[in-house]
Scaffold this active site. Structure first.
Site: not given
Length: 292
Positions: A72-73, A146, A188-189, A192
């Site tokens: 994904d990066g 993102n 994503a982030y 988390s």
């Protein structure tokens, strides 16, 4: 069978053995089918001297499909550039989770073959635009697929800032930072940090405080048309940063204002026919399968 695409760009992670292997197979497979194939310059030399080496901007200009090999990066890095062009983007997963990369690296031919014949689904994902303003003047800006994250930089510590939605004061915050995420970034982030998952078709943004010093502060979802403003307290002693997708960093000083809004640019993702977002979530997040 008529071709849905004619010029194809190949993008990948440099100096990665798995990516290198898949890129070589892709280049040979596409060339044998008479597609006009361009390769991003960072990986072109690894494939061979006979390839057409171009940069990302030229792939956006010359091609009607880009194939990103990696995780994904890699997809995020390519997407921030390619979103400004009329080009479809599909991914071959050579990373870990792979929320944005649909095709398997070892058996991509069947699924990709159908896509190239026109059997695919299109999905548009909006981007964020982040700006840093100082004394009424914009000092820097960039886009994110993102999220945009205000944070202290390399050493985590509490910072103070105010949050405004459409110029209306929402609250002041003492936290390690703030995540402003798109639906794409909600897995994503933001996830988390305790944020909710937003389905990709939602026109919404989610604001997720990072380790807030309060028991009452929770993530909040706002309309994607909203303009988010984060005003950094002038009493913060250290320089801060705004991170766009974890790739691009914008420097922030005490007293600066960060403006985050939906970008006019949209990423045109290409999926194989039958793509199911919830199937992806089940596989990637380990959710339970159907009981009956």
């Amino acid at each position: 069978m008529s071709k849905a695409f004619h010029s194809i760009g190949l993008i990948g992670k440099p100096h990665h053995s798995g990516t290198h292997k898949t890129l070589k197979r892709l280049h040979h497979w596409l060339t044998m089918q008479s597609y006009d194939v361009y390769v991003e310059e960072r990986v072109a030399a690894e494939i061979g001297p006979q390839v057409k080496s171009v940069d990302l901007l030229q792939i956006g200009e010359y091609c009607d499909l880009a194939i990103v090999v990696g995780g994904d990066g890699n997809m995020l890095g390519a997407a921030r550039v390619l979103a400004r062009f009329d080009i479809g983007v599909i991914g071959v997963n050579r990373g870990n989770l792979g929320f944005l990369t649909d095709l398997p690296p070892d058996t991509f031919e069947e699924a990709l073959g159908k896509v190239l014949q026109g059997e695919y689904e299109t999905e548009h994902r909006f981007l964020l635009e982040s700006e840093v303003h100082r004394h009424g003047e914009m000092k820097s800006s960039n886009t994110a697929v993102n999220e945009a994250v205000l944070h202290p930089g390399k050493i985590a510590h509490m910072i103070e800032f105010e949050v405004y939605i459409d110029d209306k004061f929402m609250y002041s915050q003492r936290a390690d930072g703030m995540i402003v995420s798109t639906p794409t970034g909600s897995t994503a982030y933001s996830l988390s940090a305790g944020g909710a998952i937003l389905t990709p078709n939602l026109e919404a943004l989610i604001l997720v405080p990072m380790f807030p010093h309060t028991l009452s502060c929770r993530p909040i979802v706002v309309d994607a048309c909203s303009i988010i403003k984060l005003v950094v307290s002038p009493d913060n002693g250290d320089a801060l940063e705004v991170s766009c997708d974890g790739h691009v960093t914008l420097p922030v000083l005490p007293g600066d204002e960060i403006i985050v809004r939906r970008s006019k640019e949209r990423l045109r993702l290409i999926h194989p026919k039958g793509y199911n977002y919830f199937h992806v979530l089940r596989n990637k997040l380990g959710w339970g399968s159907k009981l009956f």
